[in-house]
Write a protein that holds these residues in place. Structure first.
Motif, PDB file in Angstrom:
ATOM      1  N   SER A   1       1.813 -10.068   1.496  1.00 26.78           N
ATOM      2  CA  SER A   1       0.984 -11.025   0.624  1.00 26.78           C
ATOM      3  C   SER A   1       1.362 -12.305   0.828  1.00 26.78           C
ATOM      4  O   SER A   1       0.479 -13.202   0.460  1.00 26.78           O
ATOM      5  N   GLU A   2       2.854 -12.685   1.133  1.00 27.67           N
ATOM      6  CA  GLU A   2       2.893 -13.938   1.217  1.00 27.67           C
ATOM      7  C   GLU A   2       2.429 -14.755   2.315  1.00 27.67           C
ATOM      8  O   GLU A   2       2.394 -15.825   2.605  1.00 27.67           O
TER       9      GLU A   2
ATOM     10  N   ALA B   1      -4.330 -12.446  -1.461  1.00 32.46           N
ATOM     11  CA  ALA B   1      -2.865 -11.967  -1.665  1.00 32.46           C
ATOM     12  C   ALA B   1      -2.651 -11.112  -2.777  1.00 32.46           C
ATOM     13  O   ALA B   1      -1.941 -10.043  -2.750  1.00 32.46           O
ATOM     14  N   ARG B   2      -3.782 -11.247  -3.726  1.00 40.20           N
ATOM     15  CA  ARG B   2      -3.624 -10.122  -5.029  1.00 40.20           C
ATOM     16  C   ARG B   2      -3.834  -8.603  -4.470  1.00 40.20           C
ATOM     17  O   ARG B   2      -3.201  -7.722  -5.041  1.00 40.20           O
TER      18      ARG B   2
ATOM     19  N   GLY C   1       2.087  -5.744  -3.951  1.00 43.76           N
ATOM     20  CA  GLY C   1       2.308  -4.502  -4.732  1.00 43.76           C
ATOM     21  C   GLY C   1       2.479  -3.331  -3.600  1.00 43.76           C
ATOM     22  O   GLY C   1       3.483  -3.455  -2.645  1.00 43.76           O
ATOM     23  N   ASP C   2       1.827  -2.478  -3.836  1.00 45.79           N
ATOM     24  CA  ASP C   2       1.869  -1.137  -2.821  1.00 45.79           C
ATOM     25  C   ASP C   2       1.631  -1.397  -1.368  1.00 45.79           C
ATOM     26  O   ASP C   2       2.398  -0.753  -0.508  1.00 45.79           O
ATOM     27  N   LEU C   3       0.673  -2.235  -1.043  1.00 50.27           N
ATOM     28  CA  LEU C   3       0.604  -2.302   0.397  1.00 50.27           C
ATOM     29  C   LEU C   3       1.696  -3.250   0.893  1.00 50.27           C
ATOM     30  O   LEU C   3       2.242  -2.984   2.094  1.00 50.27           O
ATOM     31  N   ASP C   4       2.351  -4.239   0.203  1.00 56.35           N
ATOM     32  CA  ASP C   4       3.487  -4.913   0.303  1.00 56.35           C
ATOM     33  C   ASP C   4       4.677  -3.743   0.911  1.00 56.35           C
ATOM     34  O   ASP C   4       5.373  -3.918   1.797  1.00 56.35           O
ATOM     35  N   THR C   5       4.673  -2.909  -0.130  1.00 61.15           N
ATOM     36  CA  THR C   5       5.666  -1.703   0.040  1.00 61.15           C
ATOM     37  C   THR C   5       5.600  -0.868   1.224  1.00 61.15           C
ATOM     38  O   THR C   5       6.503  -0.664   1.810  1.00 61.15           O
TER      39      THR C   5
ATOM     40  N   ALA D   1       7.335   0.834   6.883  1.00 56.39           N
ATOM     41  CA  ALA D   1       7.072   0.928   8.337  1.00 56.39           C
ATOM     42  C   ALA D   1       7.843   0.160   9.101  1.00 56.39           C
ATOM     43  O   ALA D   1       8.320   0.224  10.227  1.00 56.39           O
ATOM     44  N   LEU D   2       8.228  -1.366   8.599  1.00 60.11           N
ATOM     45  CA  LEU D   2       8.819  -2.196   9.405  1.00 60.11           C
ATOM     46  C   LEU D   2      10.388  -2.391   9.375  1.00 60.11           C
ATOM     47  O   LEU D   2      10.878  -3.249   9.661  1.00 60.11           O
ATOM     48  N   LYS D   3      10.876  -1.474   8.568  1.00 60.72           N
ATOM     49  CA  LYS D   3      12.471  -1.368   8.478  1.00 60.72           C
ATOM     50  C   LYS D   3      13.063  -1.438   9.850  1.00 60.72           C
ATOM     51  O   LYS D   3      12.543  -0.744  10.613  1.00 60.72           O
ATOM     52  N   LYS D   4      14.106  -2.143   9.984  1.00 62.86           N
ATOM     53  CA  LYS D   4      14.910  -2.078  10.936  1.00 62.86           C
ATOM     54  C   LYS D   4      15.576  -0.839  11.583  1.00 62.86           C
ATOM     55  O   LYS D   4      15.466  -0.459  12.820  1.00 62.86           O
TER      56      LYS D   4
END
Length: 916
Positions: free
Chosen positions: A331-332, A340-341, A345-349, A354-357
């Motif tokens: 969102s940023e 952005a709104r 929240g959930d989409l950010d999460t 999915a992109l964790k190292k």
């Protein structure tokens, strides 16, 4: 060449379908039916999907794609740029359509006269194959050709040229479409539309993940979307083709050149950290690439090298960013506040996970990512964050804005208060009274306020807290009041689970509640309250068994329920709830008797219960609901007995009682009952041949229930009822000759598909609704291809039902009739292609309905008579038609029977006299 999808395959089922399809395709054709029967006994809908996929495979084989080796002669195989006009087995190469690091792609047309269509042929760099791997490559190609998914471009063949260059090639389904990102931008899709489209990508990847096949090169150019919005994933399985363990050389422990090349076959922009570092790849590696894709689709930026920075950075800097730098929140990256709104929240999460190292911290596979995105689309809690009570309630409010608007503040306050009180109750005995008082309010007054407006699931999180409170204490030491509250909390949680289609979970809750109430009754066997409480538990245990088709167990519980109610009757003075228990028990036992074919016994129980409800109603308005329900069951019994005018009168009585209840428009339970009354009235009118009146009542019932279900789309019991009402409406419209039933049929397929996927044990869903929908489709979908596909589905359904019978499930009259109608129709579909099998189905109809035709079951007699006509047993058909003539049954099936009987009689007369 794009395949035409004949049966919609729910993408959420692919993880289960894929390995089973592989297993079936690996079996000899003559062994597949036996394996399918075993699978059908476990999951009917899954088996129907497998039937469809096998049908598609047979159609593909019929096209004879692989009959001729794809490369018989190829003088210039090592020079793929000079191949225009060359013959490649059954194909003529037309033009080059793509190039990449792994090879060149050509458009080709099949020109052997057997089939006209386009394919894409990919010539892979010969260096990708080590020595001695040609045979393995061809074998892998045959295996991957079975990777069947509507969103994966089919691999049709693979092999090695006979030329000295040993040119590897793939023959692929040709897809004419735009890359995923270009398609989304060209259509200016919203974030929700992009996520919905992305679900098709995930379904394809999840399908291959179940076969332990990784893509390793997921990027927009490998995901095409056709002009009709159909997603097709390209190059799936190539990494598998190019991967093999040590080939038996002296350095068996090391990777072969082939493995090394395959491991590096990725695009750096979409690669996961473990890929660029040379680490072990897994399904989580594809998840990372999917995360990059989703990030790009939703905000237009790359997660680790956004915007113009991407062009300026060196490869080393890009690798460092990929391995070390955490991406900004999705969102940023978006400047517009409304967008952005939506992403916050959930989409950010979801995208961040999915992109964790580290692969272990990502979603394990594409199916898990798809499930969280589905939850986001449905405004449900996601798994990638803690399920706090406040979070769950926020999601409820989001899904039910209108219904919750007035009371949301009070409910949130209540949830917080209960939570605090329960925690304190565990910490200090002094707070126990407060905690249990709040639980009692939840189970009593609050429940009574929420149930009529269809918002019982709001109590889910609070009910779990109540159970947690009691679980923290030793059940054997709970006093009678606390044990009773625990049982009521378990009843509530069981009902919520039941509404959501989770019968196994509901059964566990009900059994546990029965354990509490049985202990209470054992402590005080003559205490009226204990008898009453245990009676409730016994009822719910029986109800769950009945819904699972366990008729014997349900009968045992309902008889015990009536015994307890009879014990309670002498103690019930001044206790309206207790006074109603005997009538309640009679009605429930009557329903079970009706389903089991004990029609007269059922009617007797309903008729005994009705005056008791009428007597209680003036002082206890809730009894009006039971009075209406009982009239409904009387109506259904009278319908079954062919006494349609009396059944219609009972329906009118129901509507009259309903009309006298004030403010019924605000009570969802009463609206449910009113819709049921209109529906039953419609059926009686339809059976008497009054199709105009039947249509009017059916449309009224469906409209009322559509409004009702829109307030709580998670209530699967309501969805079941709406589907049943819509099936009745469709049947009437079909009988009246309406041509376009497509919108109604589409809604039915979607809703019933959701129910079938939710629980395989619900016989009313798996047996009744599924069978009625198949019958309707057979009447509407009349093309040759549709009929062939339906014949496969219907055969699978009948096999599944037969397996359930052999497993001990007893079918009621309604389901036996549905099976007979379906078998009659299946025989008609098979008449031209397999007359012997058609005859077997018609004989099965007559046998299945043998008991019913000796009663006054007019619909069963009509279907049996039509089967006799197909078997040329004219006298048997005429005898049944004469019985029907004396009844008031004038359903369109009866009119069809009279017409066909007259024609058959005339034909037989002409045949005997020799007249033309």
């Amino acid at each position: 060449m794009n395949e035409t999808t004949r049966r919609h395959i729910d993408k959420s089922r692919w993880p289960r379908l894929s390995p089973l399809l592989d297993e079936l395709l690996d079996l000899p054709p003559e062994q597949r039916p036996a394996r399918l029967l075993a699978l059908e006994a476990q999951d009917a809908e899954l088996a129907a999907d497998l039937h469809e996929l096998l049908w598609r495979q047979q159609a593909m084989n019929a096209a004879n794609y692989l009959a001729t080796p794809a490369l018989q002669t190829m003088a210039q195989a090592d020079k793929p740029n000079n191949l225009a006009g060359q013959q490649l087995g059954a194909y003529t190469l037309e033009r080059e359509i793509g190039q990449g690091g792994m090879g060149t792609v050509w458009l080709a047309r099949r020109t052997d006269g057997r089939f006209d269509g386009l394919v894409a042929i990919k010539f892979l760099n010969a260096g990708l194959l080590g020595q001695g791997n040609a045979g393995r490559f061809a074998r892998e190609g045959q295996i991957l050709a079975k990777l069947a998914h509507p969103h994966i471009a089919r691999l049709l063949d693979a092999g090695i040229s006979d030329s000295g260059a040993q040119q590897p090639y793939l023959v692929l389904e040709y897809v004419d479409g735009l890359p995923l990102d270009q398609y989304c931008n060209s259509k200016a899709l919203t974030a929700r539309e992009r996520v919905a489209l992305f679900q098709d990508v995930l379904a394809a990847v999840a399908h291959a993940h179940t076969r332990l096949i990784l893509h390793r090169d997921l990027k927009p150019s490998n995901i095409l979307v056709t002009s009709t919005g159909e997603v097709k994933l390209l190059d799936f399985g190539i990494a598998k083709l190019l991967h093999e363990e040590g080939n038996g050389s002296s350095d068996a422990a090391a990777s072969t050149e082939l493995t090394q090349q395959a491991g590096r076959a990725y695009t750096a922009r979409y690669a996961a950290p473990e890929q660029v570092q040379g680490g072990e790849v897994s399904t989580a590696t594809d998840v990372y690439a999917l995360g990059v894709l989703l990030y790009l689709l939703l905000c237009g930026q790359h997660p680790t090298t956004p915007g113009e920075d991407e062009a300026r950075t060196t490869p080393l800097e890009r690798m460092r960013g990929l391995v070390e730098v955490a991406p900004k929140k999705l969102s940023e990256q978006v400047a517009e506040k409304p967008r952005a709104r939506e992403l916050r929240g959930d989409l950010d999460t979801i995208v961040a996970k999915a992109l964790k190292k580290l692969p272990a911290k990502r979603y394990a596979n594409a199916a898990e990512l798809a499930e969280d995105l589905r939850r986001w689309l449905n405004h449900e809690p996601i798994t990638a964050r803690p399920d706090s009570t406040a979070y769950i309630l926020r999601k409820f409010v989001r899904r039910h804005r209108v219904a919750v608007a007035a009371g949301s503040l009070g409910l949130l306050t209540l949830s917080a208060s209960v939570g605090m009180a329960l925690v304190k109750g565990q910490e200090a005995q002094a707070q126990r009274v407060q905690a249990e008082g709040l639980i009692e309010f939840m189970l009593g007054d609050l429940r009574k306020k929420l149930e009529p407006v269809g918002r019982l699931d709001v109590l889910d999180a609070v009910g779990e807290k109540a159970l947690g409170y009691y679980a923290a204490q030793q059940t054997g030491r709970l006093d009678a009041g606390a044990l009773g509250q625990r049982a009521r909390a378990l009843h509530l949680m069981g009902q919520i689970a039941q509404q959501r289609g989770k019968l196994d979970e509901a059964s566990r809750m009900y059994d546990a509640a029965a354990g509490s109430t049985a202990e209470l009754l054992q402590r005080a066997p003559k205490d009226g309250q204990r008898i009453y409480d245990h009676a409730q538990s016994v009822f719910w245990v029986g109800e769950a068994a009945w819904r699972q088709g366990q008729v014997v167990e349900a009968g045992k519980q309902f008889k015990r329920y009536l015994e307890l109610a009879e014990q309670l009757w002498p103690l019930a003075a001044g206790k309206p709830d207790w006074l109603a228990e005997r009538a309640n028990a009679r009605v429930n036992l009557g329903i079970l008797q009706f389903d089991s074919g004990e029609v007269q016994a059922a009617l007797l129980n309903f008729q005994k219960a009705l005056p008791e409800y009428e007597e209680l109603a003036p002082a206890q308005p809730d009894m009006r609901v039971e009075q209406i329900n009982t009239l409904g069951w009387i109506s259904r019994v009278l319908q079954y007995q062919g006494r349609y005018p009396l059944a219609l009168a009972a329906d009118q009585d129901r509507l009259a009682v309903l009309a006298r209840i004030p403010n019924r428009e605000q009570d969802h339970l009463l609206l449910n009952l009113e819709a049921n009354a209109h529906h039953d009235s419609s059926r009686s009118q339809f059976f008497m041949g009054n199709t105009a009146a039947a249509l009017q009542a059916a449309e009224k019932a469906v409209a009322q229930f559509e409004n009702l279900t829109s307030t709580d789309q998670s209530n699967l019991d309501w969805l079941e009822k709406l589907s049943s009402l819509r099936l009745g409406l469709a049947e009437i419209r079909l009988a009246r000759g309406e041509q376009d039933l497509t919108p109604l049929l589409s809604s039915l397929k979607s809703d019933i598909g959701r129910l079938l996927a939710a629980d395989v044990k619900q016989m009313r869903w798996q047996g009744n609704l599924r069978g009625r929908l198949l019958w309707l489709r057979a009447k509407v979908e009349r093309s040759e291809a549709q009929s062939q596909a339906l014949a496969v589905e219907m055969t699978g359904y009948l096999s599944d039902m037969q397996a359930r019978i052999q497993a001990g499930t007893r079918f009621n009259n309604e389901l036996r009739l549905i099976l007979a109608q379906l078998e009659l129709t299946l025989g008609e579909l098979l008449t031209n292609s397999d007359a012997a099998k058609a005859g077997m189905h018609w004989k099965a109809v007559a046998e299945r309905l043998r008991a019913n035709v000796t009663s006054s079951d007019a619909p069963a007699m009509t279907v049996a008579a039509l089967a006799h006509l197909h078997l040329n047993a004219i006298e048997e058909a005429r005898a049944l038609a004469e019985k029907l003539e004396a009844s008031s049954y004038r359903h369109p099936d009866y009119i069809q029977l009279r017409t066909q009987l007259q024609a058959a009689t005339l034909s037989a007369t002409h045949h005997s006299t020799g007249k033309p």
